[in-house]
Design an enzyme around this catalytic site. Structure first.
Site, PDB file in Angstrom:
ATOM      1  CG  ASP A  12      -5.212  -3.630   3.549  1.00 14.61           C
ATOM      2  OD1 ASP A  12      -4.674  -4.110   2.240  1.00 14.61           O
ATOM      3  OD2 ASP A  12      -6.405  -3.208   3.318  1.00 14.61           O
ATOM      4  NE  ARG A  25      -2.233  -4.768  -6.432  1.00 13.24           N
ATOM      5  CZ  ARG A  25      -3.108  -4.670  -5.307  1.00 13.24           C
ATOM      6  NH1 ARG A  25      -3.844  -3.312  -5.275  1.00 13.24           N
ATOM      7  NH2 ARG A  25      -2.949  -5.281  -4.069  1.00 13.24           N
ATOM      8  CG  HIS A  29       3.120  -6.089  -2.370  1.00 13.53           C
ATOM      9  ND1 HIS A  29       2.203  -5.817  -1.658  1.00 13.53           N
ATOM     10  CD2 HIS A  29       2.693  -6.453  -3.661  1.00 13.53           C
ATOM     11  CE1 HIS A  29       1.138  -6.075  -2.040  1.00 13.53           C
ATOM     12  NE2 HIS A  29       1.223  -6.538  -3.388  1.00 13.53           N
ATOM     13  CG  LEU A 124       9.764  -8.963  18.693  1.00  9.26           C
ATOM     14  CD1 LEU A 124       8.694  -8.406  19.571  1.00  9.26           C
ATOM     15  CD2 LEU A 124       9.876  -7.786  17.490  1.00  9.26           C
ATOM     16  CD  GLU A 191      -8.666  -2.179  24.213  1.00  4.71           C
ATOM     17  OE1 GLU A 191      -9.560  -1.673  23.700  1.00  4.71           O
ATOM     18  OE2 GLU A 191      -9.118  -2.949  25.439  1.00  4.71           O
TER      19      GLU A 191
HETATM   20  C1  IPE Z   1      -5.617  -8.770   4.519  1.00  2.00           C
HETATM   21  O1  IPE Z   1      -5.526  -7.546   3.524  1.00  2.00           O
HETATM   22  C2  IPE Z   1      -4.508  -9.471   4.232  1.00  2.00           C
HETATM   23  C3  IPE Z   1      -3.186  -9.077   4.473  1.00  2.00           C
HETATM   24  C4  IPE Z   1      -2.713  -7.964   4.922  1.00  2.00           C
HETATM   25  C5  IPE Z   1      -1.992  -9.803   3.978  1.00  2.00           C
HETATM   26  P1  IPE Z   1      -6.380  -7.894   2.065  1.00  2.00           P
HETATM   27  O2  IPE Z   1      -6.298  -6.644   1.370  1.00  2.00           O
HETATM   28  O3  IPE Z   1      -6.001  -9.027   1.583  1.00  2.00           O
HETATM   29  O4  IPE Z   1      -7.987  -7.786   2.559  1.00  2.00           O
HETATM   30  P2  IPE Z   1      -9.370  -7.430   2.197  1.00  2.00           P
HETATM   31  O5  IPE Z   1      -9.136  -8.138   0.627  1.00  2.00           O
HETATM   32  O6  IPE Z   1      -9.320  -6.033   1.837  1.00  2.00           O
HETATM   33  O7  IPE Z   1     -10.389  -7.838   3.058  1.00  2.00           O
HETATM   34  C1  IPE Z   2      -1.617  -5.570   1.731  1.00  4.17           C
HETATM   35  O1  IPE Z   2      -1.579  -4.715   0.854  1.00  4.17           O
HETATM   36  C2  IPE Z   2      -0.415  -6.536   1.365  1.00  4.17           C
HETATM   37  C3  IPE Z   2      -0.963  -8.037   1.071  1.00  4.17           C
HETATM   38  C4  IPE Z   2      -2.069  -8.295   1.111  1.00  4.17           C
HETATM   39  C5  IPE Z   2       0.025  -9.021   0.498  1.00  4.17           C
HETATM   40  P1  IPE Z   2      -2.740  -4.562  -0.390  1.00  4.17           P
HETATM   41  O2  IPE Z   2      -1.812  -5.457  -1.417  1.00  4.17           O
HETATM   42  O3  IPE Z   2      -3.859  -5.315   0.088  1.00  4.17           O
HETATM   43  O4  IPE Z   2      -2.808  -3.148  -0.839  1.00  4.17           O
HETATM   44  P2  IPE Z   2      -4.406  -2.764  -1.217  1.00  4.17           P
HETATM   45  O5  IPE Z   2      -5.204  -3.015   0.180  1.00  4.17           O
HETATM   46  O6  IPE Z   2      -4.559  -3.216  -2.481  1.00  4.17           O
HETATM   47  O7  IPE Z   2      -3.974  -1.318  -1.442  1.00  4.17           O
HETATM   48 MG    MG Z   3      -5.693  -4.654   0.680  1.00  7.63          MG
END
Ligand code: IPE
Ligand code: IPE
Ligand code: MG
Length: 225
Positions: A12, A25, A29, A124, A191
């Site tokens: 995340d 954004r 990614h 792996l 954990e």
């Molecule tokens: C969780 O992250 C999903 C992935 C990392 C693919 P999100 O950014 O979607 O989760 P929330 O919305 O903060 O719970």
């Molecule tokens: C996680 O990063 C990747 C996916 C959910 C695909 P986010 O896109 O949720 O990034 P934030 O949490 O908005 O920074």
């Molecule tokens: Mg996120």
């Protein structure tokens, strides 16, 4: 000392990483995909780690703007095609989890292709969670077992899930302390490590530190020491 077999990561913070730098954004990614490579290679070189499960797209992520979703789909397709040689070189088997039927036919084809081409690899197992939600996974498993007149056992349910192995270490980057529908059954005794760093800043060294901490934790599984 605990041995780590299965590491699962909620990757995340990509969007925030990009926004902090004044970028779009999606740039986050792209940077995040580079970290997936580095962490997978690191795990493939550590013979103790058998399985790495990475949360790449959740069943809830369809709620995002259409352009971001489309970008993520394209990035996944590109990532898998580009990375096939490294999967083979590092003896990594690719095993997707989640309901990929929702993806385009061409993306499904790429996923299948990498799965088949790496099926013989016995190092792996890298599992990408794609259109994955733990509740959806459990529902699909229960529905697949419904025909049986037998009472469903824990083992039967576990084997009917996409991901059949218990998680030892579950990491979430990006500072939030929630599971967001990830591996709820499999992480029953994992954990948990919640890390403030955003995913594009996460390094193999950070993972090494977490594994080191994990080896010293007293895991009781409800028993007594
Ligand atoms: C969780 O992250 C999903 C992935 C990392 C693919 P999100 O950014 O979607 O989760 P929330 O919305 O903060 O719970
Ligand atoms: C996680 O990063 C990747 C996916 C959910 C695909 P986010 O896109 O949720 O990034 P934030 O949490 O908005 O920074
Ligand atoms: Mg996120």
């Amino acid at each position: 000392m605990n041995k780590v077999k299965h590491i699962a990561i909620i990757m995340d913070g990509n969007g925030r990483w990009a926004e902090i730098q004044g970028k779009k954004r999606v740039k986050g990614h792209e940077a995040g995909a580079e970290v997936v490579k580095a962490i997978t290679t690191y795990c493939s070189n550590n013979s103790e780690i058998e399985r790495l499960t990475l949360y790449a797209f959740s069943t809830e992520n369809w709620k995002r703007p259409r352009l971001e979703v489309e970008f993520l789909m394209k990035l996944l397709d590109k990532y898998l095609k580009n990375e096939l040689p490294s999967y083979l070189e590092n003896n990594v088997k690719f095993e997707p989890i989640g309901d990929t039927r929702a993806f385009s036919k061409s993306l499904q084809k790429t996923i299948k292709m990498v799965e088949e081409k790496t099926a013989h690899c016995d190092g792996l197992v890298q599992s990408l969670a794609l259109n994955y939600g733990s509740q959806d996974e459990i529902l699909r498993a229960v529905n697949s077992l419904k025909k049986s007149s037998q009472e469903i056992t824990s083992e039967m349910l576990s084997n009917a899930l996409d991901c059949k192995s218990d998680v030892d270490i579950l990491i979430r980057t990006g500072g939030d302390t929630r599971l967001s529908n990830f591996l709820l059954w499999q992480a029953a005794y994992a954990e948990l490590f919640f890390i403030d760093k955003l995913w594009p800043d996460f390094t193999p060294k950070d993972l090494k530190n977490i594994v080191k901490q994990f080896t010293h934790i007293e895991r009781r599984f409800g028993g007594l020491k």
